[in-house]
Design an enzyme around this catalytic site. Structure first.
Site, PDB file in Angstrom:
ATOM      1  N   HIS A 181     -12.949  -1.507  -7.411  1.00  0.00           N
ATOM      2  CA  HIS A 181     -14.185  -0.711  -7.328  1.00  0.00           C
ATOM      3  C   HIS A 181     -13.915   0.771  -7.058  1.00  0.00           C
ATOM      4  O   HIS A 181     -14.836   1.576  -7.127  1.00  0.00           O
ATOM      5  CB  HIS A 181     -15.158  -1.311  -6.300  1.00  0.00           C
ATOM      6  CG  HIS A 181     -14.845  -1.031  -4.860  1.00  0.00           C
ATOM      7  ND1 HIS A 181     -15.700  -1.428  -3.840  1.00  0.00           N
ATOM      8  CD2 HIS A 181     -13.800  -0.418  -4.241  1.00  0.00           C
ATOM      9  CE1 HIS A 181     -15.197  -1.059  -2.685  1.00  0.00           C
ATOM     10  NE2 HIS A 181     -14.048  -0.446  -2.895  1.00  0.00           N
ATOM     11  N   ASP A 229       0.878  -1.179   0.000  1.00  0.00           N
ATOM     12  CA  ASP A 229       0.000   0.000   0.000  1.00  0.00           C
ATOM     13  C   ASP A 229       0.909   1.220   0.000  1.00  0.00           C
ATOM     14  O   ASP A 229       2.147   1.096   0.013  1.00  0.00           O
ATOM     15  CB  ASP A 229      -0.944  -0.019   1.221  1.00  0.00           C
ATOM     16  CG  ASP A 229      -2.274   0.699   0.954  1.00  0.00           C
ATOM     17  OD1 ASP A 229      -2.233   1.911   0.654  1.00  0.00           O
ATOM     18  OD2 ASP A 229      -3.331   0.066   1.054  1.00  0.00           O
TER      19      ASP A 229
HETATM   20  C1  SAM Z   1     -10.913   0.593  -0.643  1.00  0.00           C
HETATM   21  S1  SAM Z   1      -9.349   0.317   0.098  1.00  0.00           S
HETATM   22  C2  SAM Z   1      -9.277  -1.450   0.132  1.00  0.00           C
HETATM   23  C3  SAM Z   1      -8.651  -1.966   1.410  1.00  0.00           C
HETATM   24  C4  SAM Z   1      -8.599  -3.487   1.587  1.00  0.00           C
HETATM   25  N1  SAM Z   1      -8.052  -4.151   0.433  1.00  0.00           N
HETATM   26  C5  SAM Z   1      -9.950  -4.050   1.956  1.00  0.00           C
HETATM   27  O1  SAM Z   1     -10.630  -4.678   1.124  1.00  0.00           O
HETATM   28  O2  SAM Z   1     -10.326  -3.876   3.120  1.00  0.00           O
HETATM   29  C6  SAM Z   1      -8.233   0.747  -1.220  1.00  0.00           C
HETATM   30  C7  SAM Z   1      -6.765   0.735  -0.833  1.00  0.00           C
HETATM   31  O3  SAM Z   1      -5.963   1.127  -1.972  1.00  0.00           O
HETATM   32  C8  SAM Z   1      -4.883   1.909  -1.479  1.00  0.00           C
HETATM   33  N2  SAM Z   1      -4.329   2.762  -2.526  1.00  0.00           N
HETATM   34  C9  SAM Z   1      -4.931   3.821  -3.130  1.00  0.00           C
HETATM   35  N3  SAM Z   1      -4.075   4.394  -3.998  1.00  0.00           N
HETATM   36  C10 SAM Z   1      -2.918   3.674  -3.948  1.00  0.00           C
HETATM   37  C11 SAM Z   1      -1.675   3.783  -4.602  1.00  0.00           C
HETATM   38  N4  SAM Z   1      -1.449   4.740  -5.499  1.00  0.00           N
HETATM   39  N5  SAM Z   1      -0.719   2.874  -4.318  1.00  0.00           N
HETATM   40  C12 SAM Z   1      -0.939   1.893  -3.397  1.00  0.00           C
HETATM   41  N6  SAM Z   1      -2.111   1.739  -2.737  1.00  0.00           N
HETATM   42  C13 SAM Z   1      -3.086   2.633  -3.004  1.00  0.00           C
HETATM   43  C14 SAM Z   1      -5.504   2.729  -0.372  1.00  0.00           C
HETATM   44  O4  SAM Z   1      -4.543   3.280   0.496  1.00  0.00           O
HETATM   45  C15 SAM Z   1      -6.413   1.699   0.290  1.00  0.00           C
HETATM   46  O5  SAM Z   1      -5.744   1.017   1.323  1.00  0.00           O
END
Ligand code: SAM
Length: 203
Positions: free
Chosen positions: A110, A63
């Site tokens: 999503h 992440d």
């Molecule tokens: C909706 S959350 C999903 C969290 C987890 N997978 C769950 O289902 O509970 C989306 C995740 O994508 C990560 N994210 C967003 N942009 C990102 C990036 N550019 N690089 C890495 N992670 C990213 C966010 O920090 C977040 O933790």
């Protein structure tokens, strides 16, 4: 993002995902994986639960750096540090770690439109070894896009708060095949209309 903000956001999504993570972790597909990378893994709840269920499996929570540090505190508190580690990587701007033979994305596609998900699928394909697998954990819409009502309600939240929506299996299949994956399949994970959509990087 500050470490304090990351901890706060991680707590919210952790609460949403702990039950789906326990349910998904029981699926036998994880028994065939050596090293799983949980892309956009936030608190690491899926990596922790899958690794707990499958003691031979190693997992990496990938992440953004502040979120990866928050995930490390969840991994440590869960007592899973021998099996689960973290990687602070911007999934769009940086190269992904190579080594994992499986990528797992829960509630990540999503958040994004189809073009962005195609980029993620291509980056995943490039980082996986031949024979590696990708798994998407998402609430799927019916093929006609009209229901069921729980994914439809969730999709409305995504449309309002993100650039994404809940997808149909067919939409995800086209994205994964467009990146080069084959054998795209879907199974219900057993919780709240969540499904596991799997595909393989052929030899
Ligand atoms: C909706 S959350 C999903 C969290 C987890 N997978 C769950 O289902 O509970 C989306 C995740 O994508 C990560 N994210 C967003 N942009 C990102 C990036 N550019 N690089 C890495 N992670 C990213 C966010 O920090 C977040 O933790």
């Amino acid at each position: 993002m500050s470490d304090e903000a990351a901890q706060h956001i991680a707590r919210f999504m952790h609460a949403h995902s702990v039950a789906p993570a326990r349910s998904a972790a029981r699926h036998p597909i994880f028994g065939q994986i050596r090293h799983l990378m949980d892309v956009g893994g936030r608190s690491g709840v899926f990596a922790n639960e899958i690794a707990r269920k499958w003691p031979e499996l190693k997992a990496t929570v990938m992440d953004l750096p502040a979120m990866a540090r928050a995930a490390q505190s969840y991994v440590d508190r869960a007592g899973m540090a021998a099996q689960v580690d973290t990687a602070g990587v911007n999934m769009f701007e940086q190269d992904w770690p190579t080594g994992p033979d499986a990528h797992f994305f829960s509630n990540v596609f999503h958040d994004w439109p189809e073009e962005t998900n195609s980029v993620l699928a291509q980056k995943s394909f490039a980082a996986l070894p031949s024979g590696g697998t990708i798994t998407l954990h998402e609430m799927l819409m019916d093929d006609d896009g009209c229901g069921p009502w729980i994914p439809a309600a969730f999709s409305l939240l995504m449309l309002l708060g993100t650039l994404g929506k809940q997808y149909t299996f067919e939409e995800l299949r086209l994205i994964l095949e467009g990146a080069g994956f084959t054998d795209v399949q879907s199974v219900r994970s057993g919780m709240n209309h969540y499904s596991l959509v799997t595909a393989i990087k052929g030899a």
